[in-house]
Design a protein around this motif. Structure first.
Motif, PDB file in Angstrom:
ATOM      1  N   SER A 142      -0.113   2.883  -1.467  1.00 39.97           N
ATOM      2  CA  SER A 142       1.097   2.073  -1.498  1.00 39.97           C
ATOM      3  C   SER A 142       1.578   1.970  -2.943  1.00 39.97           C
ATOM      4  N   THR A 143       2.134   0.848  -3.329  1.00 36.53           N
ATOM      5  CA  THR A 143       2.587   0.643  -4.705  1.00 36.53           C
ATOM      6  C   THR A 143       2.269  -0.779  -5.131  1.00 36.53           C
ATOM      7  N   ALA A 144       1.902  -0.950  -6.386  1.00 38.71           N
ATOM      8  CA  ALA A 144       1.594  -2.283  -6.908  1.00 38.71           C
ATOM      9  C   ALA A 144       2.806  -3.204  -6.877  1.00 38.71           C
ATOM     10  N   PHE A 145       3.991  -2.617  -6.649  1.00 39.02           N
ATOM     11  CA  PHE A 145       5.217  -3.409  -6.648  1.00 39.02           C
ATOM     12  C   PHE A 145       5.662  -3.814  -5.245  1.00 39.02           C
ATOM     13  N   SER A 146       4.820  -3.536  -4.231  1.00 38.14           N
ATOM     14  CA  SER A 146       5.217  -3.862  -2.859  1.00 38.14           C
ATOM     15  C   SER A 146       5.246  -5.366  -2.600  1.00 38.14           C
ATOM     16  N   ILE A 147       4.702  -6.153  -3.503  1.00 41.66           N
ATOM     17  CA  ILE A 147       4.762  -7.612  -3.377  1.00 41.66           C
ATOM     18  C   ILE A 147       6.086  -8.149  -3.917  1.00 41.66           C
ATOM     19  N   GLY A 148       6.799  -7.302  -4.671  1.00 46.26           N
ATOM     20  CA  GLY A 148       8.098  -7.693  -5.205  1.00 46.26           C
ATOM     21  C   GLY A 148       8.010  -8.474  -6.506  1.00 46.26           C
ATOM     22  N   ASN A 149       9.049  -9.211  -6.799  1.00 45.60           N
ATOM     23  CA  ASN A 149       9.193  -9.924  -8.067  1.00 45.60           C
ATOM     24  C   ASN A 149       8.651 -11.343  -7.938  1.00 45.60           C
ATOM     25  N   ILE A 150       7.312 -11.462  -7.927  1.00 42.60           N
ATOM     26  CA  ILE A 150       6.726 -12.796  -7.767  1.00 42.60           C
ATOM     27  C   ILE A 150       6.277 -13.394  -9.098  1.00 42.60           C
ATOM     28  N   GLY A 151       6.071 -12.568 -10.116  1.00 44.92           N
ATOM     29  CA  GLY A 151       5.662 -13.070 -11.414  1.00 44.92           C
ATOM     30  C   GLY A 151       4.254 -13.650 -11.408  1.00 44.92           C
ATOM     31  N   GLY A 152       3.782 -14.053 -12.589  1.00 44.75           N
ATOM     32  CA  GLY A 152       2.476 -14.679 -12.719  1.00 44.75           C
ATOM     33  C   GLY A 152       1.325 -13.704 -12.590  1.00 44.75           C
ATOM     34  N   LEU A 153       0.145 -14.243 -12.256  1.00 49.44           N
ATOM     35  CA  LEU A 153      -1.047 -13.427 -12.100  1.00 49.44           C
ATOM     36  C   LEU A 153      -1.102 -12.882 -10.679  1.00 49.44           C
ATOM     37  N   ILE A 154      -1.183 -11.562 -10.560  1.00 48.00           N
ATOM     38  CA  ILE A 154      -1.140 -10.908  -9.255  1.00 48.00           C
ATOM     39  C   ILE A 154      -2.521 -10.362  -8.910  1.00 48.00           C
ATOM     40  N   GLY A 155      -3.050 -10.810  -7.775  1.00 48.90           N
ATOM     41  CA  GLY A 155      -4.355 -10.347  -7.308  1.00 48.90           C
ATOM     42  C   GLY A 155      -4.211  -9.164  -6.362  1.00 48.90           C
ATOM     43  N   ASN A 156      -5.318  -8.759  -5.763  1.00 44.31           N
ATOM     44  CA  ASN A 156      -5.319  -7.582  -4.890  1.00 44.31           C
ATOM     45  C   ASN A 156      -4.865  -7.878  -3.464  1.00 44.31           C
ATOM     46  N   ASP A 157      -4.910  -9.127  -3.052  1.00 44.99           N
ATOM     47  CA  ASP A 157      -4.555  -9.477  -1.681  1.00 44.99           C
ATOM     48  C   ASP A 157      -3.060  -9.755  -1.591  1.00 44.99           C
ATOM     49  N   TYR A 158      -2.332  -8.845  -0.951  1.00 46.01           N
ATOM     50  CA  TYR A 158      -0.880  -8.994  -0.808  1.00 46.01           C
ATOM     51  C   TYR A 158      -0.493  -9.552   0.562  1.00 46.01           C
ATOM     52  N   HIS A 159      -1.493  -9.987   1.336  1.00 45.78           N
ATOM     53  CA  HIS A 159      -1.182 -10.383   2.701  1.00 45.78           C
ATOM     54  C   HIS A 159      -1.677 -11.777   3.072  1.00 45.78           C
ATOM     55  N   SER A 160      -2.009 -12.555   2.063  1.00 46.12           N
ATOM     56  CA  SER A 160      -2.331 -13.959   2.327  1.00 46.12           C
ATOM     57  C   SER A 160      -2.084 -14.850   1.120  1.00 46.12           C
ATOM     58  N   GLU A 161      -2.009 -14.248  -0.072  1.00 48.42           N
ATOM     59  CA  GLU A 161      -1.924 -15.071  -1.274  1.00 48.42           C
ATOM     60  C   GLU A 161      -0.527 -15.618  -1.547  1.00 48.42           C
ATOM     61  N   LYS A 162       0.472 -14.725  -1.621  1.00 47.21           N
ATOM     62  CA  LYS A 162       1.802 -15.146  -2.047  1.00 47.21           C
ATOM     63  C   LYS A 162       2.878 -14.548  -1.150  1.00 47.21           C
ATOM     64  N   ILE A 163       4.015 -15.221  -1.090  1.00 50.17           N
ATOM     65  CA  ILE A 163       5.149 -14.719  -0.321  1.00 50.17           C
ATOM     66  C   ILE A 163       5.877 -13.675  -1.159  1.00 50.17           C
ATOM     67  N   LYS A 264     -16.202   0.079   1.076  1.00 48.57           N
ATOM     68  CA  LYS A 264     -15.705  -1.071   1.824  1.00 48.57           C
ATOM     69  C   LYS A 264     -14.811  -1.936   0.931  1.00 48.57           C
ATOM     70  N   ILE A 265     -13.656  -1.410   0.604  1.00 47.37           N
ATOM     71  CA  ILE A 265     -12.657  -2.151  -0.180  1.00 47.37           C
ATOM     72  C   ILE A 265     -11.351  -2.057   0.584  1.00 47.37           C
ATOM     73  N   GLU A 266     -10.792  -3.188   0.988  1.00 49.79           N
ATOM     74  CA  GLU A 266      -9.591  -3.161   1.824  1.00 49.79           C
ATOM     75  C   GLU A 266      -8.309  -3.069   1.013  1.00 49.79           C
ATOM     76  N   GLN A 267      -8.203  -3.834  -0.072  1.00 49.29           N
ATOM     77  CA  GLN A 267      -6.993  -3.811  -0.904  1.00 49.29           C
ATOM     78  C   GLN A 267      -7.390  -3.732  -2.369  1.00 49.29           C
ATOM     79  N   LEU A 268      -6.695  -2.866  -3.117  1.00 51.06           N
ATOM     80  CA  LEU A 268      -6.999  -2.722  -4.546  1.00 51.06           C
ATOM     81  C   LEU A 268      -5.771  -2.241  -5.291  1.00 51.06           C
ATOM     82  N   ASN A 269      -5.404  -2.968  -6.329  1.00 51.00           N
ATOM     83  CA  ASN A 269      -4.327  -2.543  -7.216  1.00 51.00           C
ATOM     84  C   ASN A 269      -4.913  -1.677  -8.323  1.00 51.00           C
ATOM     85  N   ILE A 270      -4.317  -0.496  -8.509  1.00 49.98           N
ATOM     86  CA  ILE A 270      -4.783   0.422  -9.565  1.00 49.98           C
ATOM     87  C   ILE A 270      -3.747   0.356 -10.677  1.00 49.98           C
ATOM     88  N   VAL A 271      -3.994  -0.535 -11.607  1.00 51.76           N
ATOM     89  CA  VAL A 271      -3.004  -0.919 -12.615  1.00 51.76           C
ATOM     90  C   VAL A 271      -3.686  -1.065 -13.965  1.00 51.76           C
TER      91      VAL A 271
END
Length: 372
Positions: A142-163, A264-271
């Motif tokens: 995927s892409t590290a930018f699929s969470i969009g413009n949320i700012g701040g500290l971005i973790g690996n979980d894009y499906h429960s942490e932030k909108i 066994k790693i479900e989500q990982l940002n390569i940044v």
């Protein structure tokens, strides 16, 4: 197949990242066969395109020294053959799918919405549905930018942490595809892995340093000013002076992907753990291609509404600026790379010098990509 051996099915093998993934996969002795889906292109067959990659100057030396063995390990499939997995895969073997195919389209034009949807979501859905009964695991690039413009500290979980706050259709449909895969994986009892590189830059390791097969994203900014016929025009570029540009070397990304696709790693940002300041980074890009007549405007709304645009500014904001503008004015952000660094440590180098060196490399080659 002997114990612990596995097969890998890879899409996007002729792409900027995919070709590097091939090089890394070929190093792994536990891989029996690498199945590559490749389109015919401009009269070149699928097989000849892969041979061109393997014989390129960017290929590791061990490939040329073990050419016969290497070729026996690879099976190239055109698109018709690829979508008939029953002809080349066995359900009794361990088959790992790495889906790296896809093109980046950052357009916000409504006319592009369906095109992006089909290219990102529908194509991946079709691939997953076709192969789901044959595979052990499905890794989606995927892409590290699929969470969009949320700012701040971005973790690996894009499906429960932030909108998410999408900037374009590409981000939205990448995120939609992630959700689809995670849901379907649970339904079909197939492991799903989401890997998210940020902006890809040239190689960082010693072999073919700064090489990249196609000059995209930040390279396009350099290419725009390199080919600029309006050197007598100045340009005002709007940016959020507090935001950054996160670039990660493509060969490092490939090393990470091939290190974790069977883990066994479900989500990982390569940044990268650090981003280059947007003003500092863009200045280096533009100056490296010998354009100096520019200024930056500190803006959170962008430059699309600038009054009194000259000809160069009009061209910029109607072409490349139309797509880049939304990133240049993004909220400041950084990534949590704790998990990433525990797997493959990020190479140590000066990120500003690296940015300049990769642009200088591209400039020396007139920003012409590889013809694979």
């Amino acid at each position: 197949m002997s114990k612990n051996q596995l097969n890998v099915i890879l899409t996007g093998g002729t792409g900027t990242l995919g070709s590097q993934i091939i090089f890394e996969l070929l190093k792994q002795e536990n891989i029996k066969t690498i199945f590559l889906s490749v389109r015919q292109k401009k009269g070149k067959s699928a097989t000849s395109r892969i041979k061109t990659i393997l014989e390129s100057a960017a290929a590791p030396e061990f490939i040329s020294k073990n050419k016969g063995t290497i070729l026996n390990k690879i099976k190239v499939l055109d698109m018709d053959a690829f979508f008939k997995p029953e002809n080349f895969l066995s359900k009794t073997e361990s088959n790992f799918f790495i889906h790296s195919a896809g093109s980046v389209n950052l357009s916000t034009d409504i006319s592009q919405k369906e095109i992006i949807y089909n290219g990102v979501f529908e194509f991946t859905k079709n691939v997953f549905d076709t192969f789901s009964s044959f595979i052990t695991k499905f890794t989606y690039i995927s892409t590290a930018f699929s969470i969009g413009n949320i700012g701040g500290l971005i973790g690996n979980d894009y499906h429960s942490e932030k909108i998410p706050k999408y900037r374009n259709f590409y981000e939205e449909y990448k995120h939609l595809t992630e959700r689809f895969l995670l849901k379907k994986g649970k339904e079909k009892n197939i492991d799903i892995q989401i890997l998210r590189p940020s902006v890809l830059g040239g190689n960082i390791f010693k072999k073919s340093t700064y090489f990249v097969s196609n000059y995209m994203v930040y390279y396009l900014l350099g290419k725009f000013f390199y080919k600029n016929p309006l050197n007598d025009n100045s340009i005002r570029i709007a940016a959020n002076f507090k935001t950054g540009l996160n670039i990660i070397p493509v060969d490092y990304v490939a090393k990470v992907i091939t290190s974790v696709f069977d883990k066994k790693i479900e989500q990982l940002n390569i940044v990268h753990s650090k981003s280059t300041n947007i003003v500092t980074g863009m200045s280096k890009i533009i100056k490296t291609v010998d354009f100096n007549n520019f200024t930056f405007l500190n803006s959170s709304s962008g430059g699309l509404l600038l009054e009194g645009k000259n000809r160069l500014e009009s061209i910029y904001y109607n072409t490349i600026g139309l797509h880049l503008n939304q990133y240049l004015i993004s909220d400041p952000y950084e990534y949590d790379t704790t998990l990433l660094e525990s797997i493959v440590p990020i190479p140590k180098y000066n990120i500003e010098d690296y940015l300049e060196d990769t642009i200088r490399y591209a400039k020396a080659r007139k920003f012409r990509g590889e013809k694979w």
